[in-house]
Design a protein around this motif. Structure first.
Motif, PDB file in Angstrom:
ATOM      1  N   THR A  70     101.645 136.396  34.345  1.00 61.21           N
ATOM      2  CA  THR A  70     102.064 136.033  35.696  1.00 61.21           C
ATOM      3  C   THR A  70     101.578 134.628  36.052  1.00 61.21           C
ATOM      4  O   THR A  70     102.311 133.825  36.641  1.00 61.21           O
ATOM      5  N   LEU A  71     100.334 134.341  35.668  1.00 57.73           N
ATOM      6  CA  LEU A  71      99.775 133.016  35.940  1.00 57.73           C
ATOM      7  C   LEU A  71     100.570 131.941  35.194  1.00 57.73           C
ATOM      8  O   LEU A  71     100.888 130.881  35.764  1.00 57.73           O
ATOM      9  N   ALA A  72     100.884 132.213  33.943  1.00 59.28           N
ATOM     10  CA  ALA A  72     101.654 131.250  33.151  1.00 59.28           C
ATOM     11  C   ALA A  72     102.999 130.969  33.818  1.00 59.28           C
ATOM     12  O   ALA A  72     103.438 129.821  33.905  1.00 59.28           O
ATOM     13  N   GLU A  73     103.609 132.016  34.314  1.00 55.26           N
ATOM     14  CA  GLU A  73     104.902 131.859  34.967  1.00 55.26           C
ATOM     15  C   GLU A  73     104.764 131.022  36.244  1.00 55.26           C
ATOM     16  O   GLU A  73     105.548 130.107  36.492  1.00 55.26           O
ATOM     17  N   SER A  74     103.722 131.322  37.016  1.00 49.32           N
ATOM     18  CA  SER A  74     103.555 130.600  38.290  1.00 49.32           C
ATOM     19  C   SER A  74     103.188 129.141  38.045  1.00 49.32           C
ATOM     20  O   SER A  74     103.433 128.286  38.892  1.00 49.32           O
ATOM     21  N   LEU A  75     102.596 128.842  36.883  1.00 48.24           N
ATOM     22  CA  LEU A  75     102.259 127.448  36.551  1.00 48.24           C
ATOM     23  C   LEU A  75     103.403 126.772  35.777  1.00 48.24           C
ATOM     24  O   LEU A  75     103.258 125.633  35.336  1.00 48.24           O
ATOM     25  N   ASP A  76     104.488 127.512  35.599  1.00 49.23           N
ATOM     26  CA  ASP A  76     105.656 126.968  34.904  1.00 49.23           C
ATOM     27  C   ASP A  76     105.360 126.638  33.448  1.00 49.23           C
ATOM     28  O   ASP A  76     105.787 125.599  32.931  1.00 49.23           O
ATOM     29  N   LEU A  77     104.613 127.508  32.807  1.00 49.68           N
ATOM     30  CA  LEU A  77     104.228 127.270  31.412  1.00 49.68           C
ATOM     31  C   LEU A  77     105.042 128.177  30.504  1.00 49.68           C
ATOM     32  O   LEU A  77     104.899 129.402  30.576  1.00 49.68           O
ATOM     33  N   PRO A  78     105.873 127.608  29.658  1.00 48.97           N
ATOM     34  CA  PRO A  78     106.606 128.474  28.725  1.00 48.97           C
ATOM     35  C   PRO A  78     105.670 128.990  27.640  1.00 48.97           C
ATOM     36  O   PRO A  78     104.918 128.212  27.043  1.00 48.97           O
ATOM     37  N   LEU A  79     105.680 130.283  27.414  1.00 49.04           N
ATOM     38  CA  LEU A  79     104.860 130.868  26.336  1.00 49.04           C
ATOM     39  C   LEU A  79     105.773 131.229  25.179  1.00 49.04           C
ATOM     40  O   LEU A  79     106.852 131.776  25.382  1.00 49.04           O
ATOM     41  N   SER A  80     105.336 130.929  23.965  1.00 50.42           N
ATOM     42  CA  SER A  80     106.112 131.302  22.785  1.00 50.42           C
ATOM     43  C   SER A  80     105.916 132.790  22.501  1.00 50.42           C
ATOM     44  O   SER A  80     104.990 133.426  23.044  1.00 50.42           O
ATOM     45  N   GLU A  81     106.765 133.331  21.640  1.00 54.75           N
ATOM     46  CA  GLU A  81     106.592 134.733  21.231  1.00 54.75           C
ATOM     47  C   GLU A  81     105.221 134.923  20.599  1.00 54.75           C
ATOM     48  O   GLU A  81     104.549 135.922  20.802  1.00 54.75           O
ATOM     49  N   GLN A  82     104.800 133.935  19.798  1.00 56.14           N
ATOM     50  CA  GLN A  82     103.493 134.032  19.132  1.00 56.14           C
ATOM     51  C   GLN A  82     102.348 134.036  20.145  1.00 56.14           C
ATOM     52  O   GLN A  82     101.356 134.738  19.958  1.00 56.14           O
ATOM     53  N   ASP A  83     102.508 133.257  21.217  1.00 54.11           N
ATOM     54  CA  ASP A  83     101.478 133.288  22.270  1.00 54.11           C
ATOM     55  C   ASP A  83     101.388 134.692  22.861  1.00 54.11           C
ATOM     56  O   ASP A  83     100.297 135.223  23.071  1.00 54.11           O
ATOM     57  N   LYS A  84     102.559 135.268  23.124  1.00 53.45           N
ATOM     58  CA  LYS A  84     102.572 136.602  23.745  1.00 53.45           C
ATOM     59  C   LYS A  84     102.014 137.657  22.786  1.00 53.45           C
ATOM     60  O   LYS A  84     101.471 138.670  23.218  1.00 53.45           O
ATOM     61  N   GLU A  85     102.167 137.417  21.478  1.00 55.80           N
ATOM     62  CA  GLU A  85     101.646 138.377  20.493  1.00 55.80           C
ATOM     63  C   GLU A  85     100.127 138.265  20.305  1.00 55.80           C
ATOM     64  O   GLU A  85      99.509 139.103  19.673  1.00 55.80           O
ATOM     65  N   SER A  86      99.552 137.176  20.835  1.00 63.13           N
ATOM     66  CA  SER A  86      98.090 136.983  20.755  1.00 63.13           C
ATOM     67  C   SER A  86      97.549 136.786  22.169  1.00 63.13           C
ATOM     68  O   SER A  86      97.111 135.693  22.537  1.00 63.13           O
ATOM     69  N   PRO A  87      97.585 137.857  22.983  1.00 59.74           N
ATOM     70  CA  PRO A  87      97.267 137.696  24.410  1.00 59.74           C
ATOM     71  C   PRO A  87      95.863 137.161  24.690  1.00 59.74           C
ATOM     72  O   PRO A  87      95.649 136.530  25.725  1.00 59.74           O
ATOM     73  N   LYS A  88      94.928 137.382  23.744  1.00 60.79           N
ATOM     74  CA  LYS A  88      93.560 136.870  23.965  1.00 60.79           C
ATOM     75  C   LYS A  88      93.533 135.351  24.063  1.00 60.79           C
ATOM     76  O   LYS A  88      92.589 134.775  24.594  1.00 60.79           O
ATOM     77  N   THR A  89      94.547 134.702  23.500  1.00 62.07           N
ATOM     78  CA  THR A  89      94.504 133.231  23.422  1.00 62.07           C
ATOM     79  C   THR A  89      95.214 132.552  24.598  1.00 62.07           C
ATOM     80  O   THR A  89      95.105 131.349  24.758  1.00 62.07           O
ATOM     81  N   VAL A  90      95.911 133.337  25.411  1.00 65.05           N
ATOM     82  CA  VAL A  90      96.753 132.723  26.460  1.00 65.05           C
ATOM     83  C   VAL A  90      95.904 132.037  27.536  1.00 65.05           C
ATOM     84  O   VAL A  90      96.332 131.059  28.152  1.00 65.05           O
ATOM     85  N   HIS A  91      94.662 132.513  27.732  1.00 63.46           N
ATOM     86  CA  HIS A  91      93.847 131.879  28.788  1.00 63.46           C
ATOM     87  C   HIS A  91      93.548 130.407  28.484  1.00 63.46           C
ATOM     88  O   HIS A  91      93.192 129.647  29.384  1.00 63.46           O
ATOM     89  N   ALA A  92      93.682 129.998  27.207  1.00 59.80           N
ATOM     90  CA  ALA A  92      93.497 128.577  26.888  1.00 59.80           C
ATOM     91  C   ALA A  92      94.675 127.756  27.405  1.00 59.80           C
ATOM     92  O   ALA A  92      94.507 126.614  27.858  1.00 59.80           O
ATOM     93  N   ILE A  93      95.858 128.348  27.367  1.00 50.05           N
ATOM     94  CA  ILE A  93      97.062 127.651  27.846  1.00 50.05           C
ATOM     95  C   ILE A  93      97.047 127.574  29.372  1.00 50.05           C
ATOM     96  O   ILE A  93      97.225 126.507  29.968  1.00 50.05           O
ATOM     97  N   THR A  94      96.806 128.716  29.994  1.00 49.48           N
ATOM     98  CA  THR A  94      96.770 128.721  31.466  1.00 49.48           C
ATOM     99  C   THR A  94      95.551 127.934  31.969  1.00 49.48           C
ATOM    100  O   THR A  94      95.620 127.257  33.002  1.00 49.48           O
ATOM    101  N   GLY A  95      94.450 128.015  31.216  1.00 44.87           N
ATOM    102  CA  GLY A  95      93.211 127.334  31.629  1.00 44.87           C
ATOM    103  C   GLY A  95      93.386 125.822  31.680  1.00 44.87           C
ATOM    104  O   GLY A  95      92.942 125.171  32.639  1.00 44.87           O
ATOM    105  N   ALA A  96      94.013 125.260  30.653  1.00 44.42           N
ATOM    106  CA  ALA A  96      94.217 123.807  30.634  1.00 44.42           C
ATOM    107  C   ALA A  96      95.053 123.380  31.838  1.00 44.42           C
ATOM    108  O   ALA A  96      94.742 122.399  32.523  1.00 44.42           O
TER     109      ALA A  96
END
Ligand SMILES: [Fe+2]
Ligand SMILES: [Fe+2]
Length: 212
Positions: A70-96
């Motif tokens: 939800t955060l990624a969506e609200s920040l307009d960040l496209p997530l790849s399928e691989q990002d979604k398959e490794s949910p532990k790593t998504v906070h680095a994308i949203t965090g930046a």
């Protein structure tokens, strides 16, 4: 002046992250300070590393699945399928992205990239990106066996007089080997950026071993 900025950001993280996560962040910040000194980093490069250390887990309180998506969506960040398959790593994308949004005066491109790659790593990481990754893994409050193994390995290498850059590379390589094997054993996806990071580090070690 700089200390005031660090103290102010640390205070914000203390309020936002909760005690356990704040202690980790504080420890990553201190570990990055030690690593920066080991490499004689100063000025902007050291400042960027320390700011990224303080802010690297800024979105960790958002839960790993729905919250991060939800955060990624609200920040307009496209997530790849691989990002979604490794949910532990998504906070680095949203965090930046959130760090840059909240602290635009502090989060330049270098800080953004350090935060962005602190989980998966990638090929051709810069030195500050590598130092944040390693500090996050080996900071002294980490009690997982794997963190202790990598920390002790890094200390051993530096005690033996290994070149600091190669000590960082070898310790990071060990951390990726451990993490990737565990993901495979657990039947989980390995993010392709982590494989790229591992191969990048392995190739540095191989070239070095041929020269020495
Ligand atoms: Fe993190
Ligand atoms: Fe962290």
């Amino acid at each position: 002046m700089e200390n005031t900025v660090y103290d102010s950001l640390l205070e914000d993280m203390k309020q936002g992250l909760g005690k356990r996560r704040y202690e980790h962040v504080r420890s990553v910040y201190e570990e990055c300070g030690r690593l920066a000194d080991m490499f004689d980093l100063n000025g902007k490069t050291k400042n960027d590393l320390l700011i990224s250390a303080i802010l690297h887990d800024i979105t960790k309180p958002f839960d790993r699945e729905i919250g991060q998506l939800t955060l990624a969506e609200s920040l307009d960040l496209p997530l790849s399928e691989q990002d979604k398959e490794s949910p532990k790593t998504v906070h680095a994308i949203t965090g930046a992205a959130l760090a840059r949004k909240c602290y635009p005066d502090q989060v330049n491109d270098e800080v953004y990239e350090c935060i962005r790659w602190h989980c998966t790593g990638k090929a051709n990481m810069s030195l500050p990106e590598m130092l944040l990754y390693l500090a996050d893994y080996i900071e002294p409050t980490r009690e997982f066996d794997d963190c202790i193994t990598v920390r002790n390995f890094f200390i051993q290498l530096t005690d033996e007089g290994e070149d600091p850059y190669m000590a960082v590379v070898r310790a990071m390589l060990l951390s990726f080997d451990i993490t990737i094997k565990q993901l495979i054993d657990g039947g989980e996806c390995v993010h392709p950026n982590s494989l790229s990071a591992r191969n990048f580090l392995l190739n540095i070690v191989k070239k070095r071993d041929i020269i020495v």
